[in-house]
Design a protein around this motif. Structure first.
Motif, PDB file in Angstrom:
ATOM      1  N   GLN A   1     -46.845  76.422  35.771  1.00 18.89           N
ATOM      2  CA  GLN A   1     -46.327  75.903  34.186  1.00 18.89           C
ATOM      3  C   GLN A   1     -46.498  74.460  34.556  1.00 18.89           C
ATOM      4  OE1 GLN A   1     -42.151  76.879  33.581  1.00 18.89           O
ATOM      5  NE2 GLN A   1     -42.303  75.391  31.658  1.00 18.89           N
ATOM      6  N   ARG A   2     -47.314  73.274  35.385  1.00 19.85           N
ATOM      7  CA  ARG A   2     -47.818  71.882  34.914  1.00 19.85           C
ATOM      8  C   ARG A   2     -49.168  72.615  34.406  1.00 19.85           C
ATOM      9  NH1 ARG A   2     -43.540  72.424  35.907  1.00 19.85           N
ATOM     10  NH2 ARG A   2     -41.706  70.745  36.525  1.00 19.85           N
ATOM     11  N   VAL A   3     -49.859  73.376  34.626  1.00 21.07           N
ATOM     12  CA  VAL A   3     -50.602  73.668  34.149  1.00 21.07           C
ATOM     13  C   VAL A   3     -50.775  73.831  32.938  1.00 21.07           C
ATOM     14  CG1 VAL A   3     -53.774  74.759  34.203  1.00 21.07           C
ATOM     15  CG2 VAL A   3     -52.409  73.893  36.264  1.00 21.07           C
ATOM     16  N   THR A   4     -50.293  74.607  32.337  1.00 21.03           N
ATOM     17  CA  THR A   4     -50.124  75.724  30.961  1.00 21.03           C
ATOM     18  C   THR A   4     -49.778  74.488  29.955  1.00 21.03           C
ATOM     19  OG1 THR A   4     -47.942  76.218  31.684  1.00 21.03           O
ATOM     20  CG2 THR A   4     -49.233  78.119  31.907  1.00 21.03           C
ATOM     21  N   ALA A   5     -49.551  73.470  31.005  1.00 18.21           N
ATOM     22  CA  ALA A   5     -47.981  71.895  29.999  1.00 18.21           C
ATOM     23  C   ALA A   5     -49.433  71.164  29.402  1.00 18.21           C
ATOM     24  CB  ALA A   5     -47.302  71.784  30.444  1.00 18.21           C
ATOM     25  N   ILE A   6     -50.524  71.731  30.672  1.00 16.48           N
ATOM     26  CA  ILE A   6     -51.889  70.148  30.551  1.00 16.48           C
ATOM     27  C   ILE A   6     -52.652  70.814  29.449  1.00 16.48           C
ATOM     28  CG2 ILE A   6     -53.642  69.395  31.313  1.00 16.48           C
ATOM     29  CD1 ILE A   6     -51.738  68.978  33.870  1.00 16.48           C
ATOM     30  N   ALA A   7     -52.491  72.156  29.220  1.00 21.27           N
ATOM     31  CA  ALA A   7     -54.027  73.046  28.607  1.00 21.27           C
ATOM     32  C   ALA A   7     -53.311  72.873  27.337  1.00 21.27           C
ATOM     33  CB  ALA A   7     -53.925  74.711  29.330  1.00 21.27           C
ATOM     34  N   LEU A   8     -51.674  72.673  26.784  1.00 16.96           N
ATOM     35  CA  LEU A   8     -51.493  73.199  25.409  1.00 16.96           C
ATOM     36  C   LEU A   8     -51.388  71.422  24.931  1.00 16.96           C
ATOM     37  CD1 LEU A   8     -47.703  75.479  25.887  1.00 16.96           C
ATOM     38  CD2 LEU A   8     -49.642  75.575  24.310  1.00 16.96           C
ATOM     39  N   VAL A   9     -51.536  70.862  25.351  1.00 15.07           N
ATOM     40  CA  VAL A   9     -51.765  69.492  24.784  1.00 15.07           C
ATOM     41  C   VAL A   9     -52.605  69.646  23.729  1.00 15.07           C
ATOM     42  CG1 VAL A   9     -51.358  66.663  25.323  1.00 15.07           C
ATOM     43  CG2 VAL A   9     -49.851  68.343  26.897  1.00 15.07           C
ATOM     44  N   PRO A  10     -54.022  69.252  24.283  1.00 12.62           N
ATOM     45  CA  PRO A  10     -54.887  69.756  23.095  1.00 12.62           C
ATOM     46  C   PRO A  10     -54.855  70.662  22.257  1.00 12.62           C
ATOM     47  CG  PRO A  10     -55.871  70.246  25.122  1.00 12.62           C
ATOM     48  CD  PRO A  10     -54.370  69.368  25.547  1.00 12.62           C
ATOM     49  N   LEU A  11     -54.206  71.901  22.869  1.00 11.72           N
ATOM     50  CA  LEU A  11     -54.237  72.964  21.849  1.00 11.72           C
ATOM     51  C   LEU A  11     -53.270  72.862  20.971  1.00 11.72           C
ATOM     52  CD1 LEU A  11     -54.631  75.576  24.574  1.00 11.72           C
ATOM     53  CD2 LEU A  11     -56.198  75.079  22.401  1.00 11.72           C
ATOM     54  N   SER A  12     -52.174  72.370  20.813  1.00 11.65           N
ATOM     55  CA  SER A  12     -51.308  71.847  19.757  1.00 11.65           C
ATOM     56  C   SER A  12     -52.131  70.586  19.119  1.00 11.65           C
ATOM     57  CB  SER A  12     -49.630  71.520  20.269  1.00 11.65           C
ATOM     58  OG  SER A  12     -48.861  72.725  21.633  1.00 11.65           O
ATOM     59  N   PHE A  13     -52.513  69.753  19.066  1.00  7.19           N
ATOM     60  CA  PHE A  13     -53.080  68.926  18.533  1.00  7.19           C
ATOM     61  C   PHE A  13     -53.894  69.225  17.956  1.00  7.19           C
ATOM     62  CE2 PHE A  13     -51.798  65.286  21.892  1.00  7.19           C
ATOM     63  CZ  PHE A  13     -51.467  64.655  20.826  1.00  7.19           C
ATOM     64  N   TRP A  14     -54.959  70.462  18.267  1.00  6.59           N
ATOM     65  CA  TRP A  14     -55.662  71.192  17.418  1.00  6.59           C
ATOM     66  C   TRP A  14     -55.155  72.095  16.252  1.00  6.59           C
ATOM     67  CZ3 TRP A  14     -55.494  76.503  17.473  1.00  6.59           C
ATOM     68  CH2 TRP A  14     -57.100  77.025  16.399  1.00  6.59           C
ATOM     69  N   PHE A  15     -53.891  72.978  16.748  1.00  5.80           N
ATOM     70  CA  PHE A  15     -53.658  73.699  15.544  1.00  5.80           C
ATOM     71  C   PHE A  15     -52.720  72.841  15.070  1.00  5.80           C
ATOM     72  CE2 PHE A  15     -49.487  76.555  14.611  1.00  5.80           C
ATOM     73  CZ  PHE A  15     -49.616  77.335  13.970  1.00  5.80           C
ATOM     74  N   ALA A  16     -51.883  71.059  15.083  1.00  3.05           N
ATOM     75  CA  ALA A  16     -51.051  71.446  13.789  1.00  3.05           C
ATOM     76  C   ALA A  16     -52.130  70.578  13.162  1.00  3.05           C
ATOM     77  CB  ALA A  16     -50.180  69.616  15.145  1.00  3.05           C
ATOM     78  N   LEU A  17     -52.953  69.473  13.266  1.00  5.34           N
ATOM     79  CA  LEU A  17     -54.189  68.676  12.782  1.00  5.34           C
ATOM     80  C   LEU A  17     -55.008  70.271  12.138  1.00  5.34           C
ATOM     81  CD1 LEU A  17     -55.759  66.660  15.119  1.00  5.34           C
ATOM     82  CD2 LEU A  17     -54.063  66.138  13.104  1.00  5.34           C
ATOM     83  N   SER A  18     -55.031  71.025  12.503  1.00  8.32           N
ATOM     84  CA  SER A  18     -56.263  72.535  11.442  1.00  8.32           C
ATOM     85  C   SER A  18     -55.029  72.902  10.838  1.00  8.32           C
ATOM     86  CB  SER A  18     -56.597  73.205  12.608  1.00  8.32           C
ATOM     87  OG  SER A  18     -57.300  72.970  13.293  1.00  8.32           O
ATOM     88  N   VAL A  19     -53.044  73.084  10.323  1.00  4.32           N
ATOM     89  CA  VAL A  19     -53.116  73.583  10.017  1.00  4.32           C
ATOM     90  C   VAL A  19     -52.609  72.841   8.874  1.00  4.32           C
ATOM     91  CG1 VAL A  19     -50.488  74.328  10.476  1.00  4.32           C
ATOM     92  CG2 VAL A  19     -52.086  75.330  11.150  1.00  4.32           C
TER      93      VAL A  19
END
Length: 126
Positions: free
Chosen positions: A26-44
């Motif tokens: 759960q912690r590893v996926t949460a850490i992986a989601l931080v940059p991916l979420s920023f990328w997704f929000a900025l890209s959209v």
């Protein structure tokens, strides 16, 4: 009196002997989601009109498609892990717990596969 061996105590194994690998996942996926979420929000946010053709073209770009597929898989898995913990902790009737876990896993598997299928179809059908 502690009946665990020193090795078991060092590994952090609990009474069931399974350790805390779900917690780490759960912690590893949460850490992986931080940059991916920023990328997704900025890209959209940078897509000017968000019309169908622009979004399809954006998804079809190689880096965007790789990151989007990663985002879908990790979000689905992270959510599955979190809801599993909630159900295991707060549902106390065994058959209801099993039914809830099975239903939740089937629903998330279907949603993840549907999202992956739609993304892959856009990538390879253009």
């Amino acid at each position: 009196m502690n009946y665990q061996s020193p090795l078991a105590r060092a590994r952090g194994l609990g009474a069931a002997g399974v350790g805390s690998h779900e917690w780490w996942r759960q912690r590893v996926t949460a850490i992986a989601l931080v940059p991916l979420s920023f990328w997704f929000a900025l890209s959209v946010a940078r897509l000017p009109g968000l019309d169908y053709a622009e979004v399809r073209a954006w998804i079809a770009m190689p880096w965007n498609s790789i990151l989007l597929l990663s985002f879908i898989i990790i979000v689905a898995y992270h959510t599955l892990l979190g809801l599993q913990v909630v159900i295991e902790d707060y549902v106390h009737t065994d058959w209801v717990k099993m039914l809830a876990l099975l239903s939740m896993k089937l629903v998330f598997a279907f949603l993840a596969l549907a999202a992956l299928y739609a993304t892959l179809r856009i990538i390879f059908m253009d």
